[in-house]
Design a protein around this motif. Structure first.
Motif, PDB file in Angstrom:
ATOM      1  N   ARG A   1      66.623  52.329   1.911  1.00  0.00           N
ATOM      2  CA  ARG A   1      65.283  52.663   2.391  1.00  0.00           C
ATOM      3  C   ARG A   1      64.610  51.413   2.947  1.00  0.00           C
ATOM      4  NH1 ARG A   1      60.449  54.578  -0.955  1.00  0.00           N
ATOM      5  NH2 ARG A   1      59.079  55.136   0.722  1.00  0.00           N
TER       6      ARG A   1
ATOM      7  N   TYR B   1      65.687  62.581  -2.317  1.00  0.00           N
ATOM      8  CA  TYR B   1      64.447  62.455  -3.081  1.00  0.00           C
ATOM      9  C   TYR B   1      63.847  61.061  -2.931  1.00  0.00           C
ATOM     10  CZ  TYR B   1      61.232  62.547  -7.059  1.00  0.00           C
ATOM     11  OH  TYR B   1      60.119  62.487  -7.860  1.00  0.00           O
ATOM     12  N   VAL B   2      64.699  60.054  -3.076  1.00  0.00           N
ATOM     13  CA  VAL B   2      64.211  58.677  -3.048  1.00  0.00           C
ATOM     14  C   VAL B   2      63.824  58.260  -1.633  1.00  0.00           C
ATOM     15  CG1 VAL B   2      64.890  56.259  -3.379  1.00  0.00           C
ATOM     16  CG2 VAL B   2      65.491  57.969  -5.091  1.00  0.00           C
ATOM     17  N   MET B   3      64.614  58.690  -0.656  1.00  0.00           N
ATOM     18  CA  MET B   3      64.399  58.143   0.689  1.00  0.00           C
ATOM     19  C   MET B   3      63.358  58.899   1.497  1.00  0.00           C
ATOM     20  SD  MET B   3      68.267  56.913   1.630  1.00  0.00           S
ATOM     21  CE  MET B   3      67.775  55.713   2.859  1.00  0.00           C
ATOM     22  N   THR B   4      63.303  60.208   1.371  1.00  0.00           N
ATOM     23  CA  THR B   4      62.327  60.962   2.176  1.00  0.00           C
ATOM     24  C   THR B   4      61.582  62.022   1.392  1.00  0.00           C
ATOM     25  OG1 THR B   4      63.995  62.580   2.791  1.00  0.00           O
ATOM     26  CG2 THR B   4      63.700  60.703   4.293  1.00  0.00           C
ATOM     27  N   ASN B   5      62.030  62.312   0.166  1.00  0.00           N
ATOM     28  CA  ASN B   5      61.446  63.389  -0.642  1.00  0.00           C
ATOM     29  C   ASN B   5      61.468  64.714   0.120  1.00  0.00           C
ATOM     30  OD1 ASN B   5      60.321  64.480  -2.964  1.00  0.00           O
ATOM     31  ND2 ASN B   5      58.241  64.270  -2.200  1.00  0.00           N
TER      32      ASN B   5
ATOM     33  N   ASN C   1      60.849  65.228   3.157  1.00  0.00           N
ATOM     34  CA  ASN C   1      59.966  65.275   4.336  1.00  0.00           C
ATOM     35  C   ASN C   1      60.765  65.092   5.621  1.00  0.00           C
ATOM     36  OD1 ASN C   1      57.460  65.651   3.039  1.00  0.00           O
ATOM     37  ND2 ASN C   1      57.397  63.498   2.482  1.00  0.00           N
TER      38      ASN C   1
ATOM     39  N   ALA D   1      54.614  57.065   1.431  1.00  0.00           N
ATOM     40  CA  ALA D   1      54.398  56.742   0.022  1.00  0.00           C
ATOM     41  C   ALA D   1      55.468  57.416  -0.817  1.00  0.00           C
ATOM     42  CB  ALA D   1      53.007  57.223  -0.418  1.00  0.00           C
ATOM     43  N   GLY D   2      56.689  57.397  -0.304  1.00  0.00           N
ATOM     44  CA  GLY D   2      57.797  57.983  -1.073  1.00  0.00           C
ATOM     45  C   GLY D   2      57.541  59.453  -1.335  1.00  0.00           C
ATOM     46  N   GLY D   3      57.563  59.818  -2.608  1.00  0.00           N
ATOM     47  CA  GLY D   3      57.360  61.214  -2.985  1.00  0.00           C
ATOM     48  C   GLY D   3      55.973  61.729  -2.657  1.00  0.00           C
ATOM     49  N   GLY D   4      55.014  60.820  -2.500  1.00  0.00           N
ATOM     50  CA  GLY D   4      53.640  61.241  -2.220  1.00  0.00           C
ATOM     51  C   GLY D   4      53.242  61.040  -0.775  1.00  0.00           C
TER      52      GLY D   4
END
Lengths: 326, 465
Positions: A153, A268-272, A274, B228-231
């Motif tokens: 990341r 999850y860690v890199m883009t969650n 999105n 903001a990562g997960g947020g």
């Protein structure tokens, strides 16, 4: 004192109480068996020794499996039945783009990993510095997927054009005159490939190791005979090496397919999830922990299980076949 | 099946195994205990860095008085959202409680707090104390899982410390479920050395006009960072809420936060579009939309004070100077003004961002800790760290060393006039809606034409709850 939060208590339970309980159970069982007839020994003893592992499997594997299947037919709070609505939701609407991402993973990840692992296994077998080279390829395997995701990341970090590039990849990319920085993790499709690359980087070592062991088992006399007959290296690889190592190839492919089906931590860690990178496992996590929807999450879990099960069975079968030939 | 000799041998092996396990376990236990007590004794009495020594002593004295000689538990577990340097500040404040009572506060900061707390509550083993968002806390309060802090600290004490509107914001069915610690308002940050626009604009339109002029001159005015990562997306969500608050006022904002105003309503759509007039225009935002989406929040606002500034304005919280760090020269290269309104009588509405300290377990230890956190001494000690403003009305602005935090405290708290604090979905919504809101902002910035679908998706998440 709450035993669940007391480190000394947990150590006592894990290092003393549990082994002592298991030993006691087996000891009592053996003495009962000793007092009974010899015939009963043979039939009952295996089940006595399997009792604890079966109990553990039942608690941590069978019970959650059955519970998940039941929840997949219930509503969000697991209070009333909704028939197949959760499955209809999991296979339709915006889940289609999520499933589409997993299809990209299912195709690209195993293929790229396999091709690179084959190249590594076949070529490294021919050089004297094979051990050093293989060690370098294996090194990323020592890093957890989460830690590797954080590293990459940082590497993929984007800075607007004209500003200092904090990400290594863009810093190198923009050294070439005329190149603009690329938002590796924000550009749709490019970001999925970027994530897949991280997975390949992490998994290549183990795949190469399996295939390398298989390549070394290819009968030398067959290869020599083929060379004497005038076959080129590519022909030898295609006609002798590849068929010989096919079981190992299947093990690698099925292992990577299973991994691609349940990919979670890297996304999850890199883009969650999105920027259109969401995958089925990430969506399951969201449904369970953010949306608090047990029905949806369970439906996704059941679908994953149904899709993964045949692949797992093939994987086990090929792995056993591979072990038998070693 | 086994001979007597073999059985005796197996018994000796078994006894040896058990004995060895016991020795190893006891040794490890001793080491673990020694490590835990050693860690406590090494730092006992020392004042953590960044905290004022005199205020620290007062906080210790207050904690001693609160404990009143009771024998409390050796430790209490606390989860919060702040890690790193911010987490260290909180640990420093809680250390005063430890020095006074001997109870170690095992604080852990994590961004994944919503999921961790939810799984532990489901397992019947919640953490004793959790610092979490108001909306998520209210879910647990509605289920009766949180301690009534009003009965612990006293309703009058809470209201005199935080004011009626803030206390009402964390009260459900007559029970108060949370306490405030760090408390952040929102403002428009600017660099006095580079920003040539209105320094005290009377309306939001003045800023929009200035932005348009700068865009026509080829200059990108705003820093917006959403990664903001997960947020990811939450800074944009806060930007939108600020616009909504100024345009539509506290009552409608509260309705929106409480889920009574639909996400597909014209007012919410309008707030998104006002935000989009700036954020979706590549000429107005540093780095364009791609830059906004890809810039991490930790460094995305450094452009305000950089040697070659890349932007002139940023609408965000009071934590901006702390994030930018050592390059900030307060009031020289960084200053702020209140978010301007729309001239419709609702300009005084101010939203805030905070987490609240809640308790899942009721015990003498958690009660003493809650009283300590609510005390003026603990709040002043936290203020002295210069990390965040605090919500305690009795903490003087002079407690802060930073001129910017002093100004924030004066502008929004102590004696502030024409400030009506209110909250929206960013604080009030449950976890599913908050997550959908943040992801919706990201989707909107990626594809502005998808706004209607984005709002429908957020509403669907709200309706499913």
């Amino acid at each position: 004192m709450d035993p669940l939060t007391s480190v000394p208590a947990l150590i006592l339970i894990g290092a003393v109480a549990i082994p002592a309980a298991v030993y006691l159970l087996l000891g009592v069982g053996e003495s009962i068996l000793t007092r009974s007839g010899v015939q009963r020994h043979r039939g009952v003893r295996p089940w006595l020794w399997l009792l604890v592992p079966l109990l553990i499997i039942g608690v941590i594997l069978v019970y959650p499996l059955v519970a998940t299947v039941i929840y997949s037919f219930l509503d969000a709070r697991a209070q009333k039945g909704v028939g197949g609505q959760n499955f209809a939701w999991a296979l339709g609407g915006d889940m289609r783009s999520v499933i589409g991402n997993n299809v990209i993973w299912l195709v690209a990840f195993p293929v790229v990993t396999l091709v690179l692992a084959l190249v590594v296994a076949v070529l490294f077998d021919r050089v004297r510095y094979e051990r050093v080279a293989m060690t370098l390829v294996l090194l990323p395997t020592a890093i957890s997927f989460t830690a590797g995701s954080i590293i990459w990341r940082q590497i993929y970090t984007y800075g607007p054009p004209g500003q200092a590039q904090r990400g290594l990849l863009n810093a190198v990319w923009t050294l070439v005159p005329g190149n603009e920085p690329v938002a590796w993790l924000q550009t749709p499709f490019v970001n999925t490939l970027a994530l897949i690359f991280v997975a390949v980087w992490s998994s290549l070592g183990v795949a190469a190791l399996i295939l390398s062991a298989a390549v070394k088992n290819v009968p030398v006399e067959l290869v020599e005979a083929a060379r004497l007959d005038g076959a080129g290296e590519w022909r030898i690889f295609r006609s002798i090496t590849l068929p010989s190592i096919l079981p190992a190839v299947l093990v690698v492919v099925t292992t990577e397919v299973i991994f691609a089906l349940k990919i979670f931590d890297i996304v999850y860690v890199m883009t969650n999830g999105n920027f259109n990178t969401n995958t089925i496992a990430n969506r399951m996590y969201y449904e369970l922990f953010a949306a608090n929807n047990l029905g949806h999450a369970s439906a996704i879990a059941v679908i994953l299980l149904v899709v993964a099960l045949p692949v797992v069975l093939i994987n086990i079968r090929e792995f056993r076949a591979e072990e038998a030939t070693v | 099946m086994f001979s007597t000799t073999q059985r005796a041998g197996r018994r000796r092996m078994g006894a040896a195994f058990v004995g060895l396990s016991a020795v190893v376990a006891v040794s490890l236990t001793g080491c673990a205990s020694a490590e835990q007590s050693g860690a406590a004794s090494q730092s006992a009495g020392a004042v953590p860095s960044r905290l004022d020594a005199a205020l620290y002593a007062k906080a210790v004295a207050a904690a001693k008085q609160i404990a009143g000689g009771q024998k409390l538990d050796k430790s209490v577990e606390m989860l919060g959202v702040n890690g790193g340097a911010e987490g260290d500040v909180l640990k420093g404040v809680y250390k005063a409680f430890t020095d006074a009572t001997g109870t170690t506060v095992n604080y852990t900061g994590t961004q994944d707090i919503i999921n961790i707390v939810q799984s532990r509550v489901s397992a019947g083993n919640p953490p004793a104390i959790v610092d979490q968002s108001v909306g998520v806390a209210s879910q647990y309060a509605a289920q009766g899982k949180l301690v009534d802090i009003g009965s612990v600290v006293g309703a009058d004490k809470l209201k005199s410390t935080f004011g009626d509107s803030l206390v009402n914001g964390v009260t459900l069915n007559g029970k108060t479920f949370g306490l405030y610690q760090g408390f952040n308002n929102f403002m428009v940050w600017y660099n006095p050395q580079t920003y040539q626009g209105p320094k005290d604009p009377k309306s939001w339109d003045e800023l929009v006009k200035y932005t348009d002029e700068q865009a026509a001159a080829g200059k990108q005015t705003w820093c917006i960072a959403e990664d903001a990562g997960g947020g990811s997306g939450f800074p944009g969500a806060q930007f939108i809420e600020n616009i909504f608050a100024k345009k539509y006022g506290p009552e409608l904002l509260h309705q929106w936060g409480a889920g009574k105003l639909s996400w597909t309503s014209p007012q919410v759509k309008d707030a998104f579009q006002e935000f989009g007039k700036i954020a979706t225009d590549d000429k107005k935002v540093s780095g364009g939309r791609a830059g906004a989406l890809a810039s991490p929040i930790a460094t995305g606002y450094n452009g305000l004070v950089a040697a070659k500034p890349t932007c002139q304005l940023a609408l965000w919280g009071a934590w901006v100077p702390g994030l930018i760090g050592k390059d900030v020269k307060p009031t020289e290269n960084l200053d702020f003004f209140r978010v301007p309104g729309f001239g419709n009588g609702k300009d005084g509405t101010e939203i805030f961002q905070t987490t609240v300290t809640t308790a899942f377990k009721d015990s003498p230890t958690t009660r003493a800790f809650l009283k300590y956190v609510a005390s003026d001494e603990a709040q002043a000690l936290l203020a002295s760290a210069d990390q965040w403003p605090v919500a305690d009305l009795k903490v003087s602005p002079d407690t802060y060393k930073s001129p910017l935090l002093k100004k924030a405290a004066t502008t929004y708290f102590a004696g502030a006039k024409d400030v009506q604090l209110s909250t929206g979905p960013n604080v009030m919504a449950n976890s599913a809606v908050q997550t959908a809101f943040f992801k919706g902002v990201v989707s909107y910035l990626q594809k502005p034409s998808s706004l209607d679908q984005v709002l429908k998706d957020i509403q669907a998440a709200a309706t499913a709850q």
